[in-house]
Design an enzyme around this catalytic site. Structure first.
Site, PDB file in Angstrom:
ATOM      1  N   LYS A  56       0.886  -1.177   0.000  1.00  0.00           N
ATOM      2  CA  LYS A  56       0.000   0.000   0.000  1.00  0.00           C
ATOM      3  C   LYS A  56       0.915   1.216   0.000  1.00  0.00           C
ATOM      4  CE  LYS A  56      -3.728   2.245   2.553  1.00  0.00           C
ATOM      5  NZ  LYS A  56      -3.057   3.378   3.238  1.00  0.00           N
ATOM      6  N   ASN A  60      -9.604   2.100   9.668  1.00  0.00           N
ATOM      7  CA  ASN A  60      -8.682   1.909  10.784  1.00  0.00           C
ATOM      8  C   ASN A  60      -9.138   2.699  12.009  1.00  0.00           C
ATOM      9  OD1 ASN A  60      -5.025   1.773  11.128  1.00  0.00           O
ATOM     10  ND2 ASN A  60      -6.610   1.464  12.632  1.00  0.00           N
ATOM     11  N   THR A  61      -8.960   4.021  11.976  1.00  0.00           N
ATOM     12  CA  THR A  61      -9.227   4.845  13.155  1.00  0.00           C
ATOM     13  C   THR A  61     -10.651   4.680  13.669  1.00  0.00           C
ATOM     14  OG1 THR A  61      -7.628   6.468  12.328  1.00  0.00           O
ATOM     15  CG2 THR A  61      -9.109   7.187  14.083  1.00  0.00           C
ATOM     16  N   ALA A 101      -9.365   6.031   3.861  1.00  0.00           N
ATOM     17  CA  ALA A 101      -9.162   7.216   4.707  1.00  0.00           C
ATOM     18  C   ALA A 101     -10.419   8.066   4.830  1.00  0.00           C
ATOM     19  CB  ALA A 101      -8.003   8.082   4.221  1.00  0.00           C
TER      20      ALA A 101
END
EC number: 2.8.1.10
Length: 256
Positions: A96, A206-207, A184
């Site tokens: 990535k 992710n977050t 994102a």
């Protein structure tokens, strides 16, 4: 079924492995997400030797595919070096590719990204480029050899969702045969569902999971949202209208 570089996966949810409160919570979240691909930062893996070994053992025990990233790299040279190190550590040609151009927004540097992608593709890497939603950048990345594109929804970790759904929809229409992953900015499951409803092949989270009060529960919520969004897209949803359209037939209705 999701396919990247000839490999097929049932889940359309990719999960990042950073920022979790503990390794056990990370493992629970991965299992709850049903994801078969996780992203891993070489910098995180290579921190403390024993900690890195324990983390790698945990990932292998989960039986998932690993997508290493070049997080934190700001130049093509740095990203290329990190990619080679990742290939040695993780034993995969997948990478990535992140080349960050701005430290405040973490916006990718399109020029450095294309340069690094071209070199890495020539060296046998299978590149997953983290990019903005610009069609020309996408064209150049495909010309460089990328067979997957990962446009952002919003700045990394912002949780803003899809800042420019028009651009994402246009990209989907422009590249109907290229796997597209929103990467994102996703904050809640409805954002992920919206991306899938646009026809994207997958989302990377992710977050939004790692920082949730209950990461495992949030991972499960995202799994359901991704599935629902994909089903909705495949079901050919109705177009939005400016005016009302009655859903109840008037035939046989009493007029008083």
């Amino acid at each position: 079924m999701l396919e990247f570089y000839g490999k097929r996966f049932e889940s359309r949810l990719l999960l990042g492995t950073a920022q979790y409160p503990s390794p056990s919570i990370l493992a629970d979240a991965v299992r709850a997400s049903l994801s078969r691909i996780v992203t891993v930062s070489l910098r995180r893996e290579s921190g403390e030797a024993r900690a890195g070994q324990d983390f790698w053992a945990l990932i292998k025990a989960l039986g998932v595919a690993v997508l290493p990233n070049t997080a934190g790299c700001h130049t093509p040279r740095e990203a290329i070096t990190t990619a080679h190190m990742a290939r040695e550590v993780f034993g995969t040609n997948w990478i990535k590719l992140e080349v960050i151009g701005d430290t405040d927004t973490l916006q990718p540097d399109p020029f450095g990204l294309v340069e690094a992608a071209r070199i890495l593709c020539d060296e046998g890497f299978e590149v997953f480029p983290y990019m903005n939603d610009d069609l020309i950048v996408a064209e150049r990345l495909i010309e460089a050899g990328c067979k997957v594109l990962m446009p952002w929804g919003a700045p990394i970790g912002s949780g803003r969702g899809l800042n420019n759904p028009y651009a994402l929809k246009t990209m989907r229409a422009h590249f109907p045969d290229i796997p597209l992953v929103v990467d994102a900015g996703i904050g809640v499951p409805s954002h992920a569902a919206a991306a899938m409803e646009l026809g994207f092949d997958a989302v990377l989270i992710n977050t939004a999971v790692a920082k949730a009060g209950d990461p495992a529960a949030m991972a499960r919520a995202f799994a359901l949202a991704v599935e629902a969004g994909r089903l909705a897209y495949e079901a050919d949803p109705i177009e939005a209208r400016d005016m009302a359209s009655p859903s109840t037939p008037l035939l046989g209705k009493a007029f008083l």
